[in-house]
Design an enzyme around this catalytic site. Structure first.
Site, PDB file in Angstrom:
ATOM      1  N   LYS A 120      43.850  69.177  24.397  1.00  0.00           N
ATOM      2  CA  LYS A 120      42.725  68.336  23.756  1.00  0.00           C
ATOM      3  C   LYS A 120      43.084  68.703  22.330  1.00  0.00           C
ATOM      4  CE  LYS A 120      38.851  68.392  27.360  1.00  0.00           C
ATOM      5  NZ  LYS A 120      38.821  67.150  27.824  1.00  0.00           N
ATOM      6  N   GLU A 204      33.612  71.094  18.529  1.00  0.00           N
ATOM      7  CA  GLU A 204      33.026  69.637  17.914  1.00  0.00           C
ATOM      8  C   GLU A 204      31.687  69.815  17.468  1.00  0.00           C
ATOM      9  OE1 GLU A 204      34.053  66.893  21.005  1.00  0.00           O
ATOM     10  OE2 GLU A 204      36.137  66.951  20.411  1.00  0.00           O
ATOM     11  N   HIS A 239      28.359  65.951  32.662  1.00  0.00           N
ATOM     12  CA  HIS A 239      29.552  65.430  31.871  1.00  0.00           C
ATOM     13  C   HIS A 239      30.603  64.669  32.841  1.00  0.00           C
ATOM     14  CE1 HIS A 239      28.030  67.163  28.146  1.00  0.00           C
ATOM     15  NE2 HIS A 239      28.077  68.485  28.912  1.00  0.00           N
ATOM     16  N   ARG A 296      46.759  58.259  33.131  1.00  0.00           N
ATOM     17  CA  ARG A 296      46.885  57.959  34.405  1.00  0.00           C
ATOM     18  C   ARG A 296      45.977  56.625  34.859  1.00  0.00           C
ATOM     19  NH1 ARG A 296      41.745  59.852  35.657  1.00  0.00           N
ATOM     20  NH2 ARG A 296      41.165  61.735  34.558  1.00  0.00           N
TER      21      ARG A 296
HETATM   22  P1  ADP Z   1      36.510  66.469  30.393  1.00  0.00           P
HETATM   23  O1  ADP Z   1      37.816  66.394  29.905  1.00  0.00           O
HETATM   24  O2  ADP Z   1      36.012  67.870  30.934  1.00  0.00           O
HETATM   25  O3  ADP Z   1      35.704  65.333  31.435  1.00  0.00           O
HETATM   26  P2  ADP Z   1      35.538  65.236  27.980  1.00  0.00           P
HETATM   27  O4  ADP Z   1      36.272  65.752  26.717  1.00  0.00           O
HETATM   28  O5  ADP Z   1      36.132  64.195  28.433  1.00  0.00           O
HETATM   29  O6  ADP Z   1      35.658  66.443  28.773  1.00  0.00           O
HETATM   30  O7  ADP Z   1      34.021  65.028  27.894  1.00  0.00           O
HETATM   31  C1  ADP Z   1      33.128  64.747  28.860  1.00  0.00           C
HETATM   32  C2  ADP Z   1      31.873  64.236  28.398  1.00  0.00           C
HETATM   33  O8  ADP Z   1      31.183  65.194  27.487  1.00  0.00           O
HETATM   34  C3  ADP Z   1      31.927  63.002  27.611  1.00  0.00           C
HETATM   35  O9  ADP Z   1      32.037  61.767  28.356  1.00  0.00           O
HETATM   36  C4  ADP Z   1      30.547  62.999  26.859  1.00  0.00           C
HETATM   37  O10 ADP Z   1      29.686  62.728  27.637  1.00  0.00           O
HETATM   38  C5  ADP Z   1      30.599  64.394  26.660  1.00  0.00           C
HETATM   39  N1  ADP Z   1      31.157  64.878  25.473  1.00  0.00           N
HETATM   40  C6  ADP Z   1      32.319  65.211  25.041  1.00  0.00           C
HETATM   41  N2  ADP Z   1      32.367  65.471  23.698  1.00  0.00           N
HETATM   42  C7  ADP Z   1      31.208  65.569  23.127  1.00  0.00           C
HETATM   43  C8  ADP Z   1      30.723  65.566  21.848  1.00  0.00           C
HETATM   44  N3  ADP Z   1      31.329  65.932  20.914  1.00  0.00           N
HETATM   45  N4  ADP Z   1      29.357  65.318  21.757  1.00  0.00           N
HETATM   46  C9  ADP Z   1      28.578  64.824  22.600  1.00  0.00           C
HETATM   47  N5  ADP Z   1      28.817  64.731  24.000  1.00  0.00           N
HETATM   48  C10 ADP Z   1      30.214  64.863  24.157  1.00  0.00           C
END
Ligand code: ADP
Length: 648
Positions: A120, A204, A239, A296
């Protein structure tokens, strides 16, 4: 260079995605090859393939994650290409390289593109240079507390710690203020280390009430890349996506274009080929920020297929053969609206604990226009503890969002699953929720409405018990092979040889027991095949009611209830059989005594008939023996626990 031959495709996956990929492959005339673990020998994806290869093992690490075995399976079966599905090895650059090294085709992006998005942090750094907007944060190499404290101070609390190698929501922690930072960082690092073998973190800005909006991109091998509109995946639990839809409600064409073009820039920056998804967070002001790219095909790709009319798996195969994308950006269709829900074998009442076991009953909703079910199971299949417990997905399309939503509700109502706990009723409550109907979508939806989405199990209603009792008694399996409708054996009113009609039933359901008086069979409850019609105030309503052995599965107010007959006498017999004395299982009156002292009886011989709660119960000999004494008389009222017969 001539196009590579691709007539046999191996799918290195299981469950619904393996079935879904094979469906398109077959439609295109390809020979399909399934791989399976020992546990999955008879799983639906194995059954549906033209050729199947046993990988052995049960755990994913011993089967679906065995790169060498997968490549050997492709060689042995003559497959020229491997589709990884999602999960398992789908984002493993080593797998993509091994496939290429074996002279086979990987139905995914080049290994270098997977690597570029694998971390990431690295992905964010790369996107920054490609001019893709990022959530404010820190994604550098230094991992000490001081660095994170300064970064968090600069971006402002609350902040979100994320594992750079993360996925599936693991290693993610929200930090409200500086006092929590040290502990949260240490704990997230430990979780990341144990889940991914990599403890590195990024931080973040934690956006409040954002929407998760992602763009489907597609690139060919000739430098063309399209965005196929967006999906809104804001309805999440911990999430993790639960409901996905396309297009994102309320997204303006300008914002769609801006996000789509940013996603294409992201894909082109890493030389992407094939299907990919660029995930963004969208805030209330309409600003969007890059989160990550999934290299993917996604679980939720069917909603994109529904609104574009395209088959993304067919495109993956075409692109792998070296074809150019068949349409231009202006020609990408967007018609109507689609919503998908993920159906899981899990217990919402027990913190969504995965459920395992046999699908005693499994009926999908009726097929029809705008209704799609992508599933990986059939009735009689078992859900094992080894893999993800997703059973499949329900996808509804409509001319507009409300039509899609209502269609999905009716699909959920028609689904009947027995033998396993599922999230069907939970999904139904989300889709029926007024806030969902009004498209008030953000990632806080499920936690916000938790109590309405997960009602505590209350007492089952009298109406329910009456309907269950009627359906149960009317669905009794035939007692003889005689099909003569005039035979008393075919009667459904509880007629029993030598005994008065059975007028009540003891039923149990969801840990509750109930004795229900059946009364005369009335038109108010009529079982026709698998449909129970109930009538109240002139309205006849249909409920699915399906009998499997001793269990009746009744769909009632959006949930499937498993109802079984409860025999208090048998239960009491079982508990008293060791004591030699046979006691009354409940208060009642002795209607008949069928034995006398000194008589020898076989196991199962009827000894005494007790009437309780308007129903007759036989007390039978639990084993062979001699009647030593009788402690009751015909017509006598006896109370629960009192001794009736002594058997030697
Ligand atoms: P993973 O790869 O573990 O699934 P992601 O980075 O795709 O994690 O994030 C999954 C979810 O977490 C997002 O869809 C969102 O709902 C929440 N999320 C991620 N980053 C943030 C952020 N900076 N602020 C608020 N919610 C977030």
């Amino acid at each position: 260079m001539s196009a590579p031959v691709l007539d046999t495709l191996l799918v290195a996956n299981r469950g619904e995605i393996a079935c879904r990929v094979m469906r398109t492959a077959k439609a295109l005339g390809l020979t399909t090859v399934a791989v399976h673990s020992a546990t999955d020998r008879d799983a639906r994806h194995s059954r549906e393939a033209d050729i199947r290869v046993d990988l052995g093992g049960s755990k994913a690490a011993d089967s679906y994650l065995q790169i060498d075995k997968l490549i050997a399976a492709a060689r042995a079966s003559g497959a020229q290409a491997i589709h990884p599905g999602y999960g398992f090895l789908s984002e493993n650059a080593g797998f993509a390289r091994a496939i290429e090294a074996a002279g086979l085709i990987f139905l995914g992006p080049p290994a270098a593109a997977i690597d570029a998005m694998g971390s990431k942090s690295a992905a964010k750094a790369l996107m920054e240079t490609a001019g893709v907007p990022l959530v404010p944060g820190y994604h550098g190499e230094a991992q000490d507390l001081e660095t994170f404290r300064n970064a968090a101070e600069r971006i402002g609390y609350p902040v979100l710690l994320k594992a750079t190698a993360g996925g599936g929501g693991k290693g993610m922690k929200v930090v409200e203020d500086v006092s929590q930072l040290a502990e949260a960082l240490a704990s997230a690092q430990r979780e990341a280390q144990s889940s991914f073998g990599d403890s590195r973190m990024l931080v973040e800005k934690y956006l409040l009430k954002p929407r998760h909006v992602e763009i489907q991109v597609f690139a060919d091998q000739h430098g063309n890349c399209l965005y196929l509109n967006e999906r809104d995946c804001s309805i999440q639990r911990r999430h993790q996506k639960v409901v996905e839809e396309a297009p994102a409600p309320g997204l303006s064409p300008q914002l769609r274009k801006a996000m789509g073009e940013a996603a294409v820039r992201a894909a082109q920056a890493i030389g992407y080929v094939g299907a990919g998804t660029v995930e963004f967070l969208l805030d209330a002001r309409g600003e969007f920020f890059f989160m990550e790219m999934n290299t993917r095909l996604q679980v939720e790709h069917p909603v994109t297929e529904a609104i574009t009319g395209l088959d993304l798996v067919a495109w993956q195969i075409r692109v792998a053969r070296g074809e150019t994308l068949p349409i231009s950006q202006e020609q990408v269709p967007l018609r109507g609206h689609a919503i998908e829900v993920r159906l899981y074998a899990e217990d919402p009442a027990n913190d969504f604990l995965p459920a395992t076991g046999r699908l005693e009953l499994y009926r999908e909703s009726v097929a029809g226009p705008g209704r799609r079910v992508d599933s990986g199971v059939e009735e009689g299949d078992s859900v094992s503890p080894f893999y993800d417990p997703m059973l499949g997905k329900l996808i509804a399309w409509g001319e507009d969002r409300e039509q899609a939503r209502l269609r999905l509700l009716s699909m959920l109502d028609e689904f009947v699953i027995g033998g396993l706990k599922t999230n069907l009723a939970f999904l139904r409550r989300i889709i029926a929720h007024p806030a969902f109907a009004e498209a008030q979508l953000d990632t806080g939806f499920i936690p916000r409405y938790q109590e309405q989405l997960l009602p505590v199990a209350g007492e089952l209603s009298a109406d329910f018990w009456q309907a269950a009792a009627q359906a149960y008694s009317q669905s009794q399996p035939p007692r003889t092979r005689s099909d003569d409708p005039d035979s008393p054996w075919s009667a459904i009113n509880g007629w029993r040889n030598g005994l008065p009609a059975q007028t009540s039933l003891h039923l149990s359901c969801a840990g509750q027991d109930q004795a229900i008086s059946l009364g005369a069979r009335t038109a108010a409850f009529e079982l026709q095949g698998e449909h129970l019609w109930t009538e109240q105030q002139g309205l006849r309503r249909e409920h699915r009611a399906i009998r499997r052995g001793d269990t009746l599965y009744l769909n009632w107010q959006g949930d499937t209830h498993a109802v079984s007959a409860y025999d208090p006498i048998a239960a009491a017999e079982a508990s008293h059989s060791q004591q030699g004395g046979l006691t009354a299982p409940m208060n009642g009156s002795i209607v008949r005594i069928l034995v006398s002292p000194g008589q020898s009886v076989e196991a199962g011989t009827q000894l005494v008939v007790l009437e309780a709660m308007k129903m007759e119960h036989s007390i039978r000999a639990p084993q062979a023996g001699v009647i030593k004494a009788l402690y009751c008389q015909e017509g006598e009222m006896v109370s629960e626990g009192s001794a009736l017969v002594e058997l030697e």
